[in-house]
Design a protein around this motif. Structure first.
Motif, short mmCIF file in Angstrom:
data_model
loop_
_atom_site.label_atom_id
_atom_site.label_comp_id
_atom_site.label_asym_id
_atom_site.label_seq_id
_atom_site.Cartn_x
_atom_site.Cartn_y
_atom_site.Cartn_z
N UNK A 71 0.81 -1.22 0.00
CA UNK A 71 0.00 0.00 0.00
C UNK A 71 0.84 1.27 0.00
N UNK A 72 2.16 1.14 0.08
CA UNK A 72 3.04 2.32 0.13
C UNK A 72 2.86 3.18 -1.12
N UNK A 73 2.96 4.48 -0.92
CA UNK A 73 2.82 5.41 -2.05
C UNK A 73 4.14 6.12 -2.29
N UNK A 74 4.43 6.38 -3.57
CA UNK A 74 5.67 7.03 -3.95
C UNK A 74 5.46 8.53 -4.04
N UNK A 75 6.35 9.28 -3.43
CA UNK A 75 6.33 10.74 -3.48
C UNK A 75 7.44 11.16 -4.45
N UNK A 76 7.08 11.46 -5.70
CA UNK A 76 8.07 11.77 -6.72
C UNK A 76 8.84 13.05 -6.41
N UNK A 77 8.20 14.02 -5.79
CA UNK A 77 8.87 15.29 -5.48
C UNK A 77 10.03 15.09 -4.51
N UNK A 78 9.86 14.19 -3.54
CA UNK A 78 10.89 13.94 -2.54
C UNK A 78 11.65 12.64 -2.77
N UNK A 79 11.30 11.91 -3.82
CA UNK A 79 11.93 10.64 -4.19
C UNK A 79 11.97 9.69 -2.99
N UNK A 80 10.81 9.45 -2.40
CA UNK A 80 10.72 8.54 -1.26
C UNK A 80 9.34 7.89 -1.24
N UNK A 81 9.23 6.89 -0.40
CA UNK A 81 7.98 6.14 -0.23
C UNK A 81 7.39 6.50 1.12
N UNK A 82 6.08 6.50 1.21
CA UNK A 82 5.39 6.70 2.47
C UNK A 82 4.62 5.42 2.78
N UNK A 83 4.86 4.87 3.97
CA UNK A 83 4.11 3.69 4.38
C UNK A 83 3.76 3.80 5.85
N UNK A 84 2.75 3.05 6.25
CA UNK A 84 2.20 3.15 7.59
C UNK A 84 2.38 1.86 8.37
N UNK A 85 2.52 2.01 9.69
CA UNK A 85 2.46 0.88 10.61
C UNK A 85 1.61 1.31 11.79
N UNK A 86 1.61 0.55 12.85
CA UNK A 86 0.78 0.87 14.01
C UNK A 86 1.22 2.16 14.70
#
Length: 108
Positions: free
Chosen positions: A71-86
């Motif tokens: 489910x992680x999403x890519x942030x092209x502007x910052x060249x990183x992935x955002x993912x969630x945990x608890x």
């Protein structure tokens, strides 16, 4: 190099940066990885990605499920992935290591 999924990016990464901390210790759970590579769906809620690093003298560890990685999403502007945990949302950057040559440039 940009990958379409975090899973693909993790397979080629040598080191990660998580929440601004460099973490060269990360593993993909072998049983889950084998299932995915064999085309099986894997267990979405089981642990899949483990990331460790030292923050000063404090050892930090994060564990993410297969579902979180998928489910992680890519942030092209910052060249990183955002993912969630608890614990909330985390920023993950996949890095490639530079490997030096043992050659000193002299021909024998």
């Amino acid at each position: 190099m940009h990958h379409d999924t975090l899973f693909a990016a993790l397979q080629t990464a040598d080191m990660l940066e998580i929440d601004g901390l460099h973490a060269w210790e990360f593993t993909l759970e072998p049983t889950q990885l084998a299932a995915l590579e064999a085309g099986q769906p894997g267990d979405g809620e089981a642990p899949f990605l483990r990331v460790e690093c030292m923050d000063g003298r404090t050892r930090r560890e994060w564990r993410f499920s297969l579902a979180a990685v998928q489910a992680a999403s890519f942030d092209a502007a910052n060249v990183c992935w955002t993912l969630d945990d608890t614990q909330g949302s985390h920023t993950l950057r996949c890095l490639d290591a530079f490997i030096g040559s043992d050659d000193d440039g002299e021909a024998e």
